[in-house]
Design a protein around this motif. Structure first.
Motif, PDB file in Angstrom:
ATOM      1  N   THR A 136      -9.914  15.137  16.093  1.00 50.77           N
ATOM      2  CA  THR A 136      -9.390  13.791  15.837  1.00 50.77           C
ATOM      3  C   THR A 136      -7.901  13.902  15.646  1.00 50.77           C
ATOM      4  O   THR A 136      -7.442  14.635  14.781  1.00 50.77           O
ATOM      5  CB  THR A 136     -10.009  13.200  14.562  1.00 50.77           C
ATOM      6  N   SER A 137      -7.140  13.199  16.444  1.00 49.25           N
ATOM      7  CA  SER A 137      -5.698  13.245  16.304  1.00 49.25           C
ATOM      8  C   SER A 137      -5.219  11.851  15.914  1.00 49.25           C
ATOM      9  O   SER A 137      -5.967  10.877  15.999  1.00 49.25           O
ATOM     10  CB  SER A 137      -5.080  13.630  17.638  1.00 49.25           C
ATOM     11  N   GLY A 138      -3.965  11.780  15.518  1.00 55.53           N
ATOM     12  CA  GLY A 138      -3.387  10.476  15.221  1.00 55.53           C
ATOM     13  C   GLY A 138      -3.497   9.553  16.422  1.00 55.53           C
ATOM     14  O   GLY A 138      -3.787   8.362  16.306  1.00 55.53           O
ATOM     15  N   PHE A 139      -3.290  10.142  17.588  1.00 57.86           N
ATOM     16  CA  PHE A 139      -3.360   9.375  18.826  1.00 57.86           C
ATOM     17  C   PHE A 139      -4.717   8.711  18.981  1.00 57.86           C
ATOM     18  O   PHE A 139      -4.826   7.509  19.260  1.00 57.86           O
ATOM     19  CB  PHE A 139      -3.101  10.345  19.988  1.00 57.86           C
ATOM     20  N   LEU A 144      -7.010   8.242  16.626  1.00 58.36           N
ATOM     21  CA  LEU A 144      -7.328   7.323  15.536  1.00 58.36           C
ATOM     22  C   LEU A 144      -6.714   5.953  15.806  1.00 58.36           C
ATOM     23  O   LEU A 144      -7.304   4.907  15.530  1.00 58.36           O
ATOM     24  CB  LEU A 144      -6.829   7.884  14.202  1.00 58.36           C
ATOM     25  N   ARG A 145      -5.521   5.971  16.372  1.00 55.33           N
ATOM     26  CA  ARG A 145      -4.895   4.692  16.733  1.00 55.33           C
ATOM     27  C   ARG A 145      -5.699   3.956  17.779  1.00 55.33           C
ATOM     28  O   ARG A 145      -5.824   2.745  17.769  1.00 55.33           O
ATOM     29  CB  ARG A 145      -3.510   4.988  17.294  1.00 55.33           C
TER      30      ARG A 145
END
Lengths: 875, 447
Positions: A176-179, A181-182
């Motif tokens: 899970t990356s910030g990308f 999650l956005r």
């Protein structure tokens, strides 16, 4: 570089290496050594040490150096020994062999020792907290909220999931990356917008559309419009589709439907001049771009102007008339000849989507073919009046004169679009969250708790939902402060709460708390394995009653889940992971027939039908290695050189194990001519997976074939024995398509050099057998390049059995039946468990394979046995 | 190790601007202390928004020399370059340029071609995605920074200073045979924007005011959601095993990353985009979009909309536009030494070099070339033989002391990792990095 810096860099590199080791090792403990049984020792002494002692070190391997116990240092080496003994690849075929009984006894004993040692180490193999992958996320939302997301996929921009052994279920690898999650935040916003409807039922409207349906196009359609408007001065009775490519948008709905929903679309259309006055050979150089024996087909697709700048006329035209990514195929019809007939369908459209029509098997206008055709045939095929009309009219360009010819075309007389059709209101998606009662803001907590319980697939405490309740209260207060009326503020706020439920870790991850899974965790394992989605009511009920701990209960539920239509996702996901079906089309072939005949979707469907049927009739897995049947449509039959004339009689016939819409991919429409038929194969070149174009295409690179790539694929996915990677300094085989040597000649070094031979003895032969098929799966007896023809030599020797063609190669694969069964079980378990398999899993795997053997290794049984297995109830 | 560190973009600041340091330190202290309670996290974000704005104002207020702004652009294709048309025969500043480099003749002295650089991989399409990272995506979990690509590595450094930390674009659809150029630290491949109209809109078209307001409101809502789920995640963390905790850590880190990104974007939301003397371009085929994309990136750099950009030349290149038979870019790359196919491949490659030269000239004319490092190349060496050795690598601009052609050692054991060049480029960009990817040190000879 100063010495200080060198030290730092060295330290960094060491730290990196150490970290890598630590990760691989997991725990420092070495476990207790396990002594080897005499059966193992005597087999090794009599059959292995002659070549593999410290002095000989054949192929760099010394078994003498491994000693007589399994320890942390020797476990990896002994595992490799076990694999070779088990698979029968060692001793090599030209050496004396142990008896089958000796081999089996040694295998069991060595495995036991390895498992004992592995179990004495702290468990390093637990399944790691697993994020829902893209497919699972989408399917979960669809089932949770009763939404159909196909028309506009909210996960379209999600990054691809990392795959392990081809499967996207490995917990460790799913990041899970910030990308991402956005993306989840945006998707939740989109999805909740589609699901929740506090507004009143939208009005159902009927748009009755008359020709011309669009007034923007230039070219032939412009000519047709002008002909009626200016020349004949009469209302246009129909608007025609003259050629393939491009779309006819329904102009009145250009901005798209205002609300998402079900729409009933009716089109009154007729096919004209199917046998039209086109000299096909002359126009298309003998290819089958149009075929008078086939009905003319009409397709319905979506289009949209959302995101297009209203001032940019060019962009609008492009969006309406051209193919764009994200547009969906909705329905296909075979259009009846000469009689305008109503064609109907019921489709889901998102807000802002408009329907548009296309003529997929019409004549092609590319390379000015139609213009040329008109110019060349004007004076022979048109009568005086028509010619006069052509000369008079000033519609610009000659090609509009096509309207006077009798080329194959579809005439659209009327279109009716009715919707949104809502049998009930609020829609099912809204009721899935709020139930049937009107939403009461005071009961926000209850709504959130019950929704979370279903979304998070387990019972939920009030404390867990408390932060989300707080969110809803704060949002309501803030909105009221901004002047929103209380009712609206509450409704907007609860929507935020629902989004939060869908972004929570309890939704995005599958938690498994203890070594032994509880009822809900097992229920999720089963449903995500067989549906890639959340458990249904019945499964949850059994989970709550703690009923799934027994193998029998798991088997019952698994059988029920398989019988449900939702298991279609299992077929797709498993074939993607196991056979790497996703790779199909990633290396675009250079052969025009692949695209003209739409072979890619056809070959994909063939393999899917083959596997799905085998699963549901519980057929023997040997069919996957070689069979006397397969599934083809017209294009694929031609591709394989099969007689379609006989086969087409069975179009529309039921096939046990398959549904009607599996066999006929016409979406919401009705197009029997697109159907697939089960055909009997009389010659055994085809048959089984290795004869299917999908497998043959995805194991090539679109231009040429490589026996090494195909051979490695067979070893990895059929025999479960992936070959080692090549040694570092092997020079690349330079492809030489000038036609002077065959690939077999150029791989001669594999046979001449003993160091290469040790692996390529296994890798190359399957590849050579498959050289009889080109890069898109066509049969070839010769390589033909630059006018030179060199014969294909598909012979070889595999595991001591010589073969001359692919048909007898498949016979030697059938001799490895048990190894194939084991490979299949391993692939299924990798998919289901979401982790790497380890030595400690071997006894369970062996158990499944043995039990499946009793009944002839049937595919349905094997899947159920995996579900029964204890492995599915443990981390 | 992943997960427990503060976002590193707050740690390092461009080169010689010591007056930035105090405000950045303040950010770190605020963030550290705010790690527990929800309300002060909200405060942190508001402060972050203000702090991000501060350096901008300080620049003008101080009136001192601004730090030298550094830029980086990478242009890459998936199928390599025909060797004898790309690598000069001789070394040194006066080396004669082979056929496909001839368009760069007017820029002699501003570029260097490197021979014998690669990442040490064997062959095939399996390793071409490592061009800008040096690390296979399958090995990423074993590396401290995963398989982060150079553009993302540099972008982290300047996040917040421009509207876009990085602009990843491609001249067409990247579906079948893409470059797979840009990777985040978490091993996610960043999809490039494939339409020039969208790039233009992102850079130069302001949203209508009410849409901006809605976006701002959406940001606030997203932050509230993240607050709410963050609490649940912390509770979950308490009951997980060590391995599962490491996994959930990714989620928690992701939350922080999103909050920071939202904070930065909110700061930019209210600011109008630069006005440019250009119209929104039409989308088209790869050969049509490529020149437009170069122009847009040049404009983006000129208007300081971004400092880092990538342009992919995808496998969907419409070869028929070169006046040759349509066989597909991939088809031509597999020329197998057939002369007709090689000729076609050369044409496709030449087209790329012509427009690269135009782009570099444009940068030079607007005075940006000395502060912009431009990297051209591919993760594939020879597309027909499918090797990943001796990759085509060209570096232009950046104020380096260019040598037209630099031949590095060819012998096994003496070869220089391509990541060493990248480390040098990163340092030139202003990052005090010890290593990048699998580098063993900076590349000695350049700069």
């Amino acid at each position: 570089m100063t010495s200080a810096r060198t030290t730092i860099v060295a330290a960094v590199l060491c730290a990196v290496a150490a970290r890598g080791d630590a990760r691989a090792d997991g725990h420092a403990s070495a476990g207790r050594p396990a002594a080897l049984d005499t059966t193992v020792k005597s087999l090794v002494t009599s059959r292995c040490l002659a070549c593999h002692d410290d002095a000989g070190r054949e192929a760099g391997v010394s078994i003498e150096a491994l000693g007589a116990t399994v320890t942390a240092d020797t476990a990896a080496g002994w595992l490799r020994v076990l694999e070779q003994i088990e698979r029968g690849t060692m001793p090599p075929p030209d050496e004396p062999q142990p008896t089958a009984a000796e081999r089996h006894a040694a295998t069991i004993a060595l495995e036991e020792a390895l498992v004992t040692h592995a179990r004495s180490r702290p468990a390093d193999r637990e399944a790691v907290l697993r994020r829902l992958n893209r497919t699972e996320y989408r399917r979960t939302i669809e089932d949770l909220l009763q939404l159909d997301l196909a028309a506009d996929d909210p996960t379209r921009d999600f990054p691809d999931d990392t795959r392990t052994h081809g499967f996207a279920t490995n917990g460790e690898a799913l990041v899970t990356s910030g990308f991402l999650l956005r993306q989840h935040l945006r998707a939740a916003d989109d999805i909740v917008g589609r699901a929740i409807h506090f507004e009143p039922r939208p009005e159902q409207r009927t748009h009755a559309l008359r020709p011309p349906f669009e007034k923007m196009s230039l070219g032939i359609n412009y000519g047709e419009r002008e002909h009626y408007a200016k020349k004949l001065r009469q209302p246009q009775p129909y608007q025609s589709l003259f050629y393939r490519g491009g779309f006819m948008p329904l102009g009145a709905l250009q901005q798209g439907v205002p609300e998402a929903g079900w729409y009933a679309i009716r089109i009154r259309a007729e096919a004209k001049f199917r046998d039209g006055d086109i000299d096909h050979k002359k126009m298309f150089g003998g290819t089958s771009l149009t075929d008078p024996s086939q009905p003319l087909r009409l397709e319905l697709h979506t289009g949209t102007l959302v995101g297009i700048d209203p001032a940019n006329k060019d962009a609008i035209t492009e969006a309406l008339f051209s193919a764009r990514s994200g547009d969906r195929h909705l329905a296909t019809w075979d259009v009846p000849d000469d009689v305008p007939t109503w064609l109907e369908c019921r489709v889901w459209l998102e807000a802002g989507q408009l329907p548009r029509l296309t003529f997929p098997n019409g004549p092609t206008g590319s390379n000015y073919r139609l213009d040329t055709y008109v110019k060349e045939n004007k004076y022979t095929l048109l009568d005086k009046l028509q010619l006069a009309a052509c000369e008079e009219a000033d519609y610009g360009g000659d090609w509009f004169h096509l309207i006077f010819f009798e080329t194959p075309r579809i005439r659209i007389h009327e279109v009716e679009v009715t919707g949104p059709v809502n049998e009930s209101w609020p829609p099912p998606s809204h009721r899935a969250i709020f139930g049937t009662e009107r939403y009461d803001p005071a009961a926000a907590g209850d709504v959130l708790r019950s929704f979370a319980a279903r979304a998070w697939r387990r019972p939920v405490t009030a404390a867990e939902v408390e932060p989300i309740e707080q969110l809803v209260r704060a949002a309501t207060a803030a909105a009221e402060k901004n002047g929103q009326p209380p009712r609206e503020a509450a409704e907007a706020a609860i929507a935020e709460g629902v989004k939060a439920v869908l972004c929570a870790p309890a939704f995005l991850y599958r938690e498994e708390r203890g070594e032994r899974l509880d009822g809900h965790e097992i229920a999720s394992r089963l449903s995500y394995f067989l549906w890639s989605s959340l458990p249904d009511e019945q499964l949850l009920a059994r989970a709550a009653a703690d009923d799934l701990a027994t193998p029998q209960a798991r088997r019952e539920e698994a059988a029920r889940l398989l019988a449900d239509r939702r298991s279609d996702t299992f077929v797709d996901e498993f074939l993607d992971g196991w056979l790497k079906m996703r790779k199909l089309g990633t290396m675009a072939p250079v052969f025009p027939v692949y695209f003209d005949d739409q072979l890619e979707p056809a070959m994909r469907r063939e393999t899917r039908l083959f596997f799905k049927r085998l699963l549901h009739v519980n057929g023997p897995i040997s069919d996957l290695l070689d069979s006397d049947y397969t599934f083809v449509n017209r294009a694929l039959a031609k591709h394989y050189g099969l007689d379609w004339g006989a086969a087409r009689e069975r179009l529309g016939a039921a096939v046990a194990g398959l549904e009607a819409d599996d066999l006929q991919p016409d979406g919401a429409g009705a197009a029997g001519s697109t159907g697939f038929v089960q055909v009997k194969l009389t010659d055994r070149r085809r048959g089984g997976l290795l004869g299917q174009a999908s497998v043959l295409t995805l194991t090539a690179n679109g231009v040429d074939t490589s026996p090494v790539i195909r051979g490695a694929w067979v070893l990895e996915n059929i025999l479960g024995a992936p070959p080692s990677p090549p040694p570092p300094n092997v020079p690349v085989v330079e492809p030489d398509i000038r036609g002077t040597t065959t690939i077999r000649d150029r791989l001669q070094k594999h046979r001449d050099n003993p160091a290469c031979l040790s692996c390529h003895r296994q890798i190359d032969p399957p590849g050579f057998a498959l050289e009889s098929f080109d890069a898109i799966g066509r049969w070839r007896g010769h390589y033909v390049t630059n006018g030179k023809a060199l014969a294909v030599d598909p012979s070889g020797e595999f595991n001591g059995r010589p073969f001359k063609y692919v048909s007898d190669f498949k016979a030697s694969l059938l001799a490895q039946h048990q190894q194939f069964a084991r490979c299949l079980v391993e692939k299924l378990l990798i998919h289901a468990l979401g982790r790497e398999l380890t030595v400690a899993d071997r006894p369970a795997i062996r158990g499944i394979v043995t039990r499946a053997a009793a009944d002839g290794y049937r595919l349905g049984d094997i899947v159920l046995l995996c579900c029964e297995s204890d492995l599915l109830a443990r981390k | 190790m992943n997960g427990s560190t503060v976002d590193q973009s707050t740690e390092k600041v461009a080169g010689n601007s010591s007056h930035f340091a105090p405000s950045v330190k303040k950010l770190r202290e605020v963030s550290m202390s705010a790690m527990g309670s929800r309300r002060s996290r909200r405060g942190f974000l508001e402060a972050a928004g203000a702090c991000v704005a501060l350096p901008w104002l300080e620049t003008f207020a101080m009136g001192a020399d601004p730090p030298a702004v550094r830029r980086f652009v990478c242009v890459a294709n998936p199928f390599g370059m025909i060797q004898d048309a790309f690598f000069p025969a001789e070394e040194g500043p006066a080396a004669a340029l082979p056929a496909n480099l001839v368009p760069l003749e007017p820029l002699r002295g501003s570029f260097t071609v490197f021979s014998n650089l690669d990442h040490g991989f064997g062959s095939g399409h399996g390793a071409t995605h490592t061009f800008l990272s040096g690390v296979l995506s399958s090995e990423a979990s074993g590396m401290p920074e995963g398989n982060i690509s150079l553009d993302q590595f540099l972008a982290r450094h300047v996040a917040g200073q421009t509207r876009f930390p990085v602009l990843n674009t491609a001249a067409g659809p990247v579906g079948g045979g893409g470059v797979e150029l840009s990777w985040t630290r978490n091993g996610v491949m960043v999809p490039p924007i494939q339409q020039v109209s969208r790039v233009f809109k992102l850079l130069f078209v302001d949203e209508p005011a009410e849409r901006t307001a809605r976006i701002g409101a959406a940001y606030d809502q997203q932050v509230s959601i993240l607050d709410a789920v963050n609490g649940q995640a912390r509770d979950m963390n308490g009951r997980l095993s060590a391995r599962d905790r490491r996994k959930l850590d990714q989620y928690l880190t992701a939350i922080r990353e999103v909050e920071q990104a939202i904070g930065r974007e909110k700061a930019w939301l209210a600011r109008p985009r630069p006005q440019v003397d250009a119209h929104e371009p039409k989308d088209g085929s790869v050969s049509q979009q490529l020149p437009i994309l170069f122009d847009l990136v040049a404009l983006a750099l000129e208007t300081d909309s971004t400092r880092v950009a990538t342009i992919e030349v995808p496998g969907s290149f419409d070869t028929a536009a070169m006046g040759i038979e349509e066989k597909g870019y991939h088809g031509y790359s597999h020329h197998g030494k057939d002369p007709a196919l090689m000729e076609g491949m050369r044409k496709v490659e030449r087209y790329q070099m012509v427009h690269l030269a135009r782009f570099l000239t444009k940068l030079r004319d607007s005075g940006l070339l000395d502060t912009t490092q431009v990297l051209f190349g591919s993760g594939m060496g020879d597309g027909s033989a499918h090797t990943n050795k001796s990759l085509p690598v060209l570096v232009a601009g950046g104020g380096h002391a260019h040598r037209t052609h630099l031949r590095l050692p060819e012998e096994q054991g003496k070869r220089v990792p391509l990541c060493n060049l990248y480390l040098s480029l990163a340092r030139r960009f202003g990052i005090e990095a010890e290593a990048f990817g699998k580098s063993t040190g900076p590349l000695g000879d350049l700069a």
